[in-house]
Scaffold this motif. Sequence first.
Motif, short mmCIF file in Angstrom:
data_model
loop_
_atom_site.label_atom_id
_atom_site.label_comp_id
_atom_site.label_asym_id
_atom_site.label_seq_id
_atom_site.Cartn_x
_atom_site.Cartn_y
_atom_site.Cartn_z
N GLY A 30 0.84 -1.20 0.00
CA GLY A 30 0.00 0.00 0.00
C GLY A 30 0.87 1.24 0.00
O GLY A 30 1.59 1.49 0.97
N GLY A 31 0.83 2.00 -1.09
CA GLY A 31 1.64 3.21 -1.19
C GLY A 31 0.79 4.47 -1.23
O GLY A 31 -0.42 4.44 -0.94
N GLU A 32 1.41 5.57 -1.59
CA GLU A 32 0.72 6.84 -1.62
C GLU A 32 -0.42 6.86 -2.64
O GLU A 32 -1.40 7.57 -2.48
N GLU A 33 -0.28 6.05 -3.68
CA GLU A 33 -1.31 6.02 -4.71
C GLU A 33 -2.28 4.86 -4.55
O GLU A 33 -3.07 4.57 -5.45
N GLY A 34 -2.23 4.20 -3.41
CA GLY A 34 -3.14 3.10 -3.15
C GLY A 34 -2.46 1.74 -3.23
O GLY A 34 -1.23 1.65 -3.27
N ASP A 61 9.20 -2.51 -10.28
CA ASP A 61 8.30 -2.97 -9.23
C ASP A 61 8.84 -2.61 -7.85
O ASP A 61 8.06 -2.35 -6.92
N ASP A 62 10.14 -2.62 -7.71
CA ASP A 62 10.76 -2.21 -6.45
C ASP A 62 10.29 -0.82 -6.06
O ASP A 62 9.93 -0.56 -4.91
N ARG A 63 10.24 0.08 -7.03
CA ARG A 63 9.85 1.47 -6.75
C ARG A 63 8.38 1.58 -6.33
O ARG A 63 8.05 2.31 -5.41
N ILE A 64 7.49 0.84 -7.01
CA ILE A 64 6.08 0.99 -6.65
C ILE A 64 5.72 0.21 -5.39
O ILE A 64 4.80 0.59 -4.66
N LEU A 65 6.48 -0.85 -5.09
CA LEU A 65 6.20 -1.63 -3.89
C LEU A 65 6.81 -1.00 -2.64
O LEU A 65 6.37 -1.26 -1.53
N GLY A 66 7.84 -0.18 -2.80
CA GLY A 66 8.52 0.40 -1.66
C GLY A 66 9.29 -0.64 -0.87
O GLY A 66 9.23 -0.69 0.36
N LEU A 67 10.04 -1.46 -1.58
CA LEU A 67 10.75 -2.58 -0.96
C LEU A 67 11.67 -2.09 0.15
O LEU A 67 12.51 -1.21 -0.06
N GLY A 68 11.52 -2.63 1.34
CA GLY A 68 12.34 -2.25 2.48
C GLY A 68 11.85 -1.02 3.22
O GLY A 68 12.39 -0.70 4.28
N GLU A 69 10.82 -0.36 2.69
CA GLU A 69 10.33 0.87 3.30
C GLU A 69 9.03 0.69 4.06
O GLU A 69 8.72 1.45 4.98
#
Length: 213
Positions: A30-34, A61-69
Amino acid sequence: MRQNPSFAMTDVTELRRVIARNPWATIVSGGEEGLVASHYPVLLDPARDDLTVVGHVGKPDDRILGLGERELMLVFQGPHGYVSPNWYGDVKAVPTWNYVAVHLSGVPEVLSTEENLKVLDDLVRHFESRLPKPRSMWEAPNDEAYISALEFGTAGFRLTPTRVVAKRKLSQNRPDNVVEAVIAELEAGGEYGQPELAAEMRRAHQARVAARG
């Protein structure tokens, strides 16, 4: 996934078996864009005996998933299939769906280049080993430059779950004769034949019968 105590899976050995047999995972974040979801093969960490898993995603996909964040959920879908009310015999019933699913949630660790290369190599070996002439990641015509570029385009991760929800809905709430009838229908083929689900039901049913003595 809503949990039902009578369908809950809690045995680590059984959970590991389901994950190992069904490595194609849905990775949800779940990121800023849903909500976003990606799909990748994921393996149990060979260095651990718990539910820690390792895998990789492509850099986009790493960027949209926020891997590690942030927290991710990995969904492993086991055998599943439609169950007709006709299979229950002459009783009040509605259609249902039997299934096995495991959800692992936690914040993953992002792997180093060396660790990511090992995970990529393990993934290739895992799936190629079933073939009569397996081809390793490092085998020609692949060369070091090609492998480096491959690794650079991916992000490896290790996830030790902090939350586990697993469910095995396999007609446990039905009498023995009904369970056997459903298994027989799934084994028989036809429109809704599902031998893998039948095998999973038989395994679970035999364990329940043995536990009753």
